[in-house]
Design an enzyme around this catalytic site. Structure first.
Site, PDB file in Angstrom:
ATOM      1  N   GLY A  73       0.809  -1.420  -0.251  1.00  0.00           N
ATOM      2  CA  GLY A  73      -0.182  -0.026   0.629  1.00  0.00           C
ATOM      3  C   GLY A  73       0.828   1.092   0.155  1.00  0.00           C
ATOM      4  N   ASP A  74       2.216   0.846   0.351  1.00  0.00           N
ATOM      5  CA  ASP A  74       3.014   2.030  -0.153  1.00  0.00           C
ATOM      6  C   ASP A  74       4.645   2.518  -0.296  1.00  0.00           C
ATOM      7  OD1 ASP A  74       3.134   5.386   0.345  1.00  0.00           O
ATOM      8  OD2 ASP A  74       3.580   5.253   3.023  1.00  0.00           O
ATOM      9  N   ILE A  75       4.493   1.745  -1.339  1.00  0.00           N
ATOM     10  CA  ILE A  75       5.744   1.109  -1.802  1.00  0.00           C
ATOM     11  C   ILE A  75       6.702   2.783  -2.204  1.00  0.00           C
ATOM     12  CG2 ILE A  75       7.126   0.252  -4.024  1.00  0.00           C
ATOM     13  CD1 ILE A  75       5.714  -1.366  -1.211  1.00  0.00           C
ATOM     14  N   ASN A 113      10.677   4.326   2.157  1.00  0.00           N
ATOM     15  CA  ASN A 113      10.520   2.226   3.052  1.00  0.00           C
ATOM     16  C   ASN A 113      10.888   1.187   1.851  1.00  0.00           C
ATOM     17  OD1 ASN A 113       8.138   3.389   3.964  1.00  0.00           O
ATOM     18  ND2 ASN A 113       6.686   3.484   2.963  1.00  0.00           N
TER      19      ASN A 113
END
Length: 229
Positions: free
Chosen positions: A47-49, A53
């Protein structure tokens, strides 16, 4: 992690990452997504590549971190799960209330490939190669594809010290991941196979193919570029 985040390695270091390390990082991230999507039971959507991260080990092996927005994925879910990831990496279908699916991670991965290859942020403003206007990284890449000159996207700091075949493969793969219709994007398992040379790169959509009316490039520039089939 000893080498910090990919964000720091790309934008906070005076010495650019070598091409070999960039390609290895792209493959590491693809393998991590394949594990989340295909080997976890039930599958997990991150959900947040994005670069901040992705953490780098001693040998610059990349590992995905920060699962604060991740979701367990089930094709049988009837409820919707909106995505709250980083705006310039979020797939277009996630701006509404549609259910979060693994193909959203694939779109974000496509943006991340372009960031790694180019050494530019996704909202970096660039001169459009075909219009008298400015373009962000994704739209600039799409226009370069239409011009048949994708390798202009490669980080200038690398000069000629990169593998042109690998760079062309990565950029074309990014374009496949960035297709607006989720079902047309490759799954993470196929992405790994393409990068490892176990599967041929599918034909890039015609919307990204060189336009017949594209400006003619010089012969030397054409030799240095990889045209989209």
């Amino acid at each position: 992690m000893p080498n910090g985040s990919l964000q720091e390695a790309l934008f906070g270091s005076s010495s650019p990452l070598s091409w070999d390390r960039r390609f290895s990082i792209i493959l590491d991230i693809a393998q991590a997504l394949a594990f989340l999507h295909l080997e976890c039971d039930p599958p997990v959507v991150h959900g947040d590549i994005k670069p901040s991260n992705v953490l780098l080990g001693f040998d610059f092996q990349a590992k995905i971190s920060d699962f604060g927005l991740s979701r367990v994925f089930s094709r049988e879910l009837s409820s919707t799960t909106s995505m709250r990831g980083t705006v310039c990496y979020v797939a277009p279908e996630c701006h509404g209330c549609e259910r979060l699916m693994e193909k959203a991670d694939i779109y974000s991965f496509g943006v991340l490939i372009l960031v790694i290859v180019s050494g530019r942020r996704p909202l970096h403003v660039l001169s459009s190669p075909v219009k008298l206007e400015k373009a962000n990284l994704v739209s600039w890449c799409r226009q370069l594809a239409q011009m048949g000159n994708l390798l202009e996207l490669v980080d200038e700091r690398l000069k000629s010290s990169y593998n042109k075949e690998q760079a062309g493969l990565c950029i074309n793969l990014a374009l496949l991941c960035l297709q607006r219709i989720p079902e047309l994007r490759p799954d993470s398992g196929d992405v790994v196979k393409i990068l490892e040379g176990e599967m041929e790169l599918p034909v890039v959509p015609c919307e990204f193919s060189p336009s017949p009316n594209a400006r003619h490039l010089s012969r030397s520039r054409r030799k240095a570029s990889m045209e989209v089939e």
